[in-house]
Design a protein around this motif. Sequence first.
Motif, PDB file in Angstrom:
ATOM      1  N   ARG A 194       0.831  -1.210   0.000  1.00 51.49           N
ATOM      2  CA  ARG A 194       0.000   0.000   0.000  1.00 51.49           C
ATOM      3  C   ARG A 194       0.859   1.250   0.000  1.00 51.49           C
ATOM      4  NH1 ARG A 194      -3.005  -3.303   3.412  1.00 51.49           N
ATOM      5  NH2 ARG A 194      -2.040  -2.392   5.277  1.00 51.49           N
ATOM      6  N   ALA A 195       1.959   1.217   0.776  1.00 49.86           N
ATOM      7  CA  ALA A 195       2.847   2.372   0.816  1.00 49.86           C
ATOM      8  C   ALA A 195       3.472   2.622  -0.546  1.00 49.86           C
ATOM      9  CB  ALA A 195       3.939   2.171   1.869  1.00 49.86           C
ATOM     10  N   VAL A 196       3.909   1.542  -1.215  1.00 52.06           N
ATOM     11  CA  VAL A 196       4.505   1.680  -2.544  1.00 52.06           C
ATOM     12  C   VAL A 196       3.501   2.308  -3.508  1.00 52.06           C
ATOM     13  CG1 VAL A 196       5.309   0.406  -4.570  1.00 52.06           C
ATOM     14  CG2 VAL A 196       6.207  -0.168  -2.317  1.00 52.06           C
ATOM     15  N   GLN A 197       2.276   1.793  -3.499  1.00 51.33           N
ATOM     16  CA  GLN A 197       1.261   2.330  -4.412  1.00 51.33           C
ATOM     17  C   GLN A 197       0.926   3.784  -4.083  1.00 51.33           C
ATOM     18  OE1 GLN A 197       0.357   0.724  -7.142  1.00 51.33           O
ATOM     19  NE2 GLN A 197       1.736  -0.900  -6.462  1.00 51.33           N
ATOM     20  N   SER A 198       0.839   4.096  -2.788  1.00 50.52           N
ATOM     21  CA  SER A 198       0.521   5.474  -2.394  1.00 50.52           C
ATOM     22  C   SER A 198       1.630   6.427  -2.814  1.00 50.52           C
ATOM     23  CB  SER A 198       0.318   5.556  -0.878  1.00 50.52           C
ATOM     24  OG  SER A 198      -0.821   4.821  -0.490  1.00 50.52           O
ATOM     25  N   VAL A 199       2.879   6.011  -2.591  1.00 52.54           N
ATOM     26  CA  VAL A 199       4.004   6.859  -2.974  1.00 52.54           C
ATOM     27  C   VAL A 199       4.034   7.058  -4.480  1.00 52.54           C
ATOM     28  CG1 VAL A 199       6.519   6.998  -3.084  1.00 52.54           C
ATOM     29  CG2 VAL A 199       5.410   6.298  -0.957  1.00 52.54           C
ATOM     30  N   LYS A 200       3.914   5.963  -5.217  1.00 56.91           N
ATOM     31  CA  LYS A 200       3.979   6.060  -6.680  1.00 56.91           C
ATOM     32  C   LYS A 200       2.870   6.953  -7.228  1.00 56.91           C
ATOM     33  CE  LYS A 200       4.757   2.209  -8.983  1.00 56.91           C
ATOM     34  NZ  LYS A 200       4.682   0.773  -9.348  1.00 56.91           N
ATOM     35  N   LYS A 201       1.654   6.755  -6.733  1.00 60.22           N
ATOM     36  CA  LYS A 201       0.540   7.565  -7.224  1.00 60.22           C
ATOM     37  C   LYS A 201       0.692   9.023  -6.835  1.00 60.22           C
ATOM     38  CE  LYS A 201      -2.814   3.791  -7.374  1.00 60.22           C
ATOM     39  NZ  LYS A 201      -4.017   3.208  -6.756  1.00 60.22           N
ATOM     40  N   GLY A 202       1.083   9.253  -5.572  1.00 58.90           N
ATOM     41  CA  GLY A 202       1.247  10.626  -5.122  1.00 58.90           C
ATOM     42  C   GLY A 202       2.331  11.352  -5.896  1.00 58.90           C
ATOM     43  N   VAL A 203       3.459  10.672  -6.112  1.00 65.14           N
ATOM     44  CA  VAL A 203       4.566  11.301  -6.839  1.00 65.14           C
ATOM     45  C   VAL A 203       4.197  11.501  -8.302  1.00 65.14           C
ATOM     46  CG1 VAL A 203       6.951  10.980  -7.603  1.00 65.14           C
ATOM     47  CG2 VAL A 203       6.312  10.451  -5.240  1.00 65.14           C
ATOM     48  N   MET A 204       3.499  10.529  -8.900  1.00 64.44           N
ATOM     49  CA  MET A 204       3.096  10.668 -10.299  1.00 64.44           C
ATOM     50  C   MET A 204       2.182  11.877 -10.483  1.00 64.44           C
ATOM     51  SD  MET A 204       2.569   6.933 -12.099  1.00 64.44           S
ATOM     52  CE  MET A 204       1.408   6.309 -10.892  1.00 64.44           C
ATOM     53  N   LYS A 205       1.283  12.098  -9.525  1.00 63.27           N
ATOM     54  CA  LYS A 205       0.394  13.257  -9.615  1.00 63.27           C
ATOM     55  C   LYS A 205       1.205  14.553  -9.591  1.00 63.27           C
ATOM     56  CE  LYS A 205      -3.464  10.949  -7.261  1.00 63.27           C
ATOM     57  NZ  LYS A 205      -4.213  10.891  -5.988  1.00 63.27           N
ATOM     58  N   ILE A 206       2.205  14.611  -8.707  1.00 63.04           N
ATOM     59  CA  ILE A 206       3.034  15.814  -8.618  1.00 63.04           C
ATOM     60  C   ILE A 206       3.846  15.996  -9.896  1.00 63.04           C
ATOM     61  CG2 ILE A 206       4.933  16.900  -7.354  1.00 63.04           C
ATOM     62  CD1 ILE A 206       3.875  15.385  -4.853  1.00 63.04           C
ATOM     63  N   LEU A 207       4.348  14.876 -10.453  1.00 67.91           N
ATOM     64  CA  LEU A 207       5.168  14.943 -11.661  1.00 67.91           C
ATOM     65  C   LEU A 207       4.340  15.149 -12.923  1.00 67.91           C
ATOM     66  CD1 LEU A 207       7.769  12.094 -11.037  1.00 67.91           C
ATOM     67  CD2 LEU A 207       8.220  14.553 -11.073  1.00 67.91           C
ATOM     68  N   SER A 208       3.011  15.068 -12.801  1.00 78.02           N
ATOM     69  CA  SER A 208       2.181  15.216 -14.000  1.00 78.02           C
ATOM     70  C   SER A 208       2.356  16.582 -14.647  1.00 78.02           C
ATOM     71  CB  SER A 208       0.703  14.982 -13.655  1.00 78.02           C
ATOM     72  OG  SER A 208       0.229  15.983 -12.766  1.00 78.02           O
ATOM     73  N   LYS A 209       2.833  17.544 -13.883  1.00 76.85           N
ATOM     74  CA  LYS A 209       3.095  18.881 -14.417  1.00 76.85           C
ATOM     75  C   LYS A 209       4.582  19.115 -14.643  1.00 76.85           C
ATOM     76  CE  LYS A 209      -1.003  20.833 -12.220  1.00 76.85           C
ATOM     77  NZ  LYS A 209      -1.536  21.848 -11.270  1.00 76.85           N
ATOM     78  N   GLY A 210       5.373  18.006 -14.596  1.00 78.51           N
ATOM     79  CA  GLY A 210       6.804  18.115 -14.813  1.00 78.51           C
ATOM     80  C   GLY A 210       7.551  18.306 -13.511  1.00 78.51           C
ATOM     81  N   GLY A 211       8.872  18.201 -13.571  1.00 81.52           N
ATOM     82  CA  GLY A 211       9.676  18.421 -12.380  1.00 81.52           C
ATOM     83  C   GLY A 211      10.650  17.290 -12.125  1.00 81.52           C
ATOM     84  N   ASP A 212      11.381  17.405 -11.049  1.00 86.30           N
ATOM     85  CA  ASP A 212      12.438  16.478 -10.661  1.00 86.30           C
ATOM     86  C   ASP A 212      11.881  15.412  -9.719  1.00 86.30           C
ATOM     87  OD1 ASP A 212      15.429  15.827 -10.242  1.00 86.30           O
ATOM     88  OD2 ASP A 212      14.696  16.177  -8.199  1.00 86.30           O
ATOM     89  N   LEU A 213      12.275  14.149  -9.951  1.00 90.82           N
ATOM     90  CA  LEU A 213      11.742  13.036  -9.152  1.00 90.82           C
ATOM     91  C   LEU A 213      12.068  13.196  -7.678  1.00 90.82           C
ATOM     92  CD1 LEU A 213      10.405  10.275  -8.814  1.00 90.82           C
ATOM     93  CD2 LEU A 213      12.594   9.217  -9.420  1.00 90.82           C
ATOM     94  N   LYS A 214      13.311  13.509  -7.353  1.00 87.13           N
ATOM     95  CA  LYS A 214      13.702  13.626  -5.949  1.00 87.13           C
ATOM     96  C   LYS A 214      12.904  14.723  -5.245  1.00 87.13           C
ATOM     97  CE  LYS A 214      17.801  13.757  -3.008  1.00 87.13           C
ATOM     98  NZ  LYS A 214      17.389  14.808  -2.084  1.00 87.13           N
ATOM     99  N   LYS A 215      12.738  15.866  -5.920  1.00 81.94           N
ATOM    100  CA  LYS A 215      11.961  16.948  -5.314  1.00 81.94           C
ATOM    101  C   LYS A 215      10.490  16.571  -5.176  1.00 81.94           C
ATOM    102  CE  LYS A 215      14.953  20.750  -6.778  1.00 81.94           C
ATOM    103  NZ  LYS A 215      15.444  20.956  -5.404  1.00 81.94           N
ATOM    104  N   ALA A 216       9.972  15.796  -6.148  1.00 82.67           N
ATOM    105  CA  ALA A 216       8.585  15.350  -6.070  1.00 82.67           C
ATOM    106  C   ALA A 216       8.397  14.408  -4.887  1.00 82.67           C
ATOM    107  CB  ALA A 216       8.176  14.662  -7.370  1.00 82.67           C
ATOM    108  N   VAL A 217       9.358  13.518  -4.642  1.00 79.59           N
ATOM    109  CA  VAL A 217       9.289  12.617  -3.493  1.00 79.59           C
ATOM    110  C   VAL A 217       9.318  13.418  -2.187  1.00 79.59           C
ATOM    111  CG1 VAL A 217      10.567  10.855  -2.187  1.00 79.59           C
ATOM    112  CG2 VAL A 217      10.261  10.607  -4.652  1.00 79.59           C
ATOM    113  N   GLU A 218      10.203  14.421  -2.121  1.00 78.04           N
ATOM    114  CA  GLU A 218      10.268  15.262  -0.924  1.00 78.04           C
ATOM    115  C   GLU A 218       8.954  15.994  -0.676  1.00 78.04           C
ATOM    116  OE1 GLU A 218      13.594  17.695  -1.835  1.00 78.04           O
ATOM    117  OE2 GLU A 218      15.081  16.191  -1.245  1.00 78.04           O
TER     118      GLU A 218
END
Length: 222
Positions: A194-218
């Motif tokens: 569940r944590a993996v899916q939540s992280v992936k979905k949350g980060v993908m939503k943030i990255l949907s407008k572009g940006g850096d992966l590490k900053k999106a995770v933060e």
Amino acid sequence: PFFRKKEELALSGDCLLWGRWVVIPETLRGAVLDELHRCHPGVVRMKQLARLYCWWPGIDRQVEQRVKDCTTCQEAANDPPKAPVESWPVTVRPWQRVHLDYAPKFHGKALFILVDAHSKWVEVAVMGIQQTSSEKTIDFLNSWFSRYGYAEEIVTDNGPQFTAERFQQYVRSIGATHKFTAPYHPATNGAAERAVQSVKKGVMKILSKGGDLKKAVEQYLF
């Protein structure tokens, strides 16, 4: 709705308060909904955030509608559950049991994810796809454990990082026990899955407008 709360309303400067919550005027509700939905949390999390700060009549219904109308949230929604999986024993304190997992290929990187079964606290490390060795895994665990203390029990899948003798020695050295989930059944490591899916979905939503992966995770963790 305001008349029913007339004994509970107060003014502080130019702000109308209901208890400790700011009552948002109609002209600003859209902006507040935008802010609450900035990182695309789900309905439950968005309501939790709102209840920390503000209120207006019908806020729950409008939160639900905002998530329902969000294309990014709908595209990332979970599939219906397939079948119930036997739960792990309930923990009574933080770090009693932690679940570990890798998202091995995510935007050209690997995500190493830890979740505490009791508090649901999540840690995420961004790693190179070729860096997911036992040694790197141990390095990140040591970094997290140095801040929070050693876990009593560690749950993982049967990935080579976790089955290696080097990792087994490490678990014994910190006085923890190590349990494996059933091969080819990631749902048996439910908390980590569940944590993996939540992280992936949350980060993908943030990255949907572009940006850096590490900053999106933060930003997601924040």
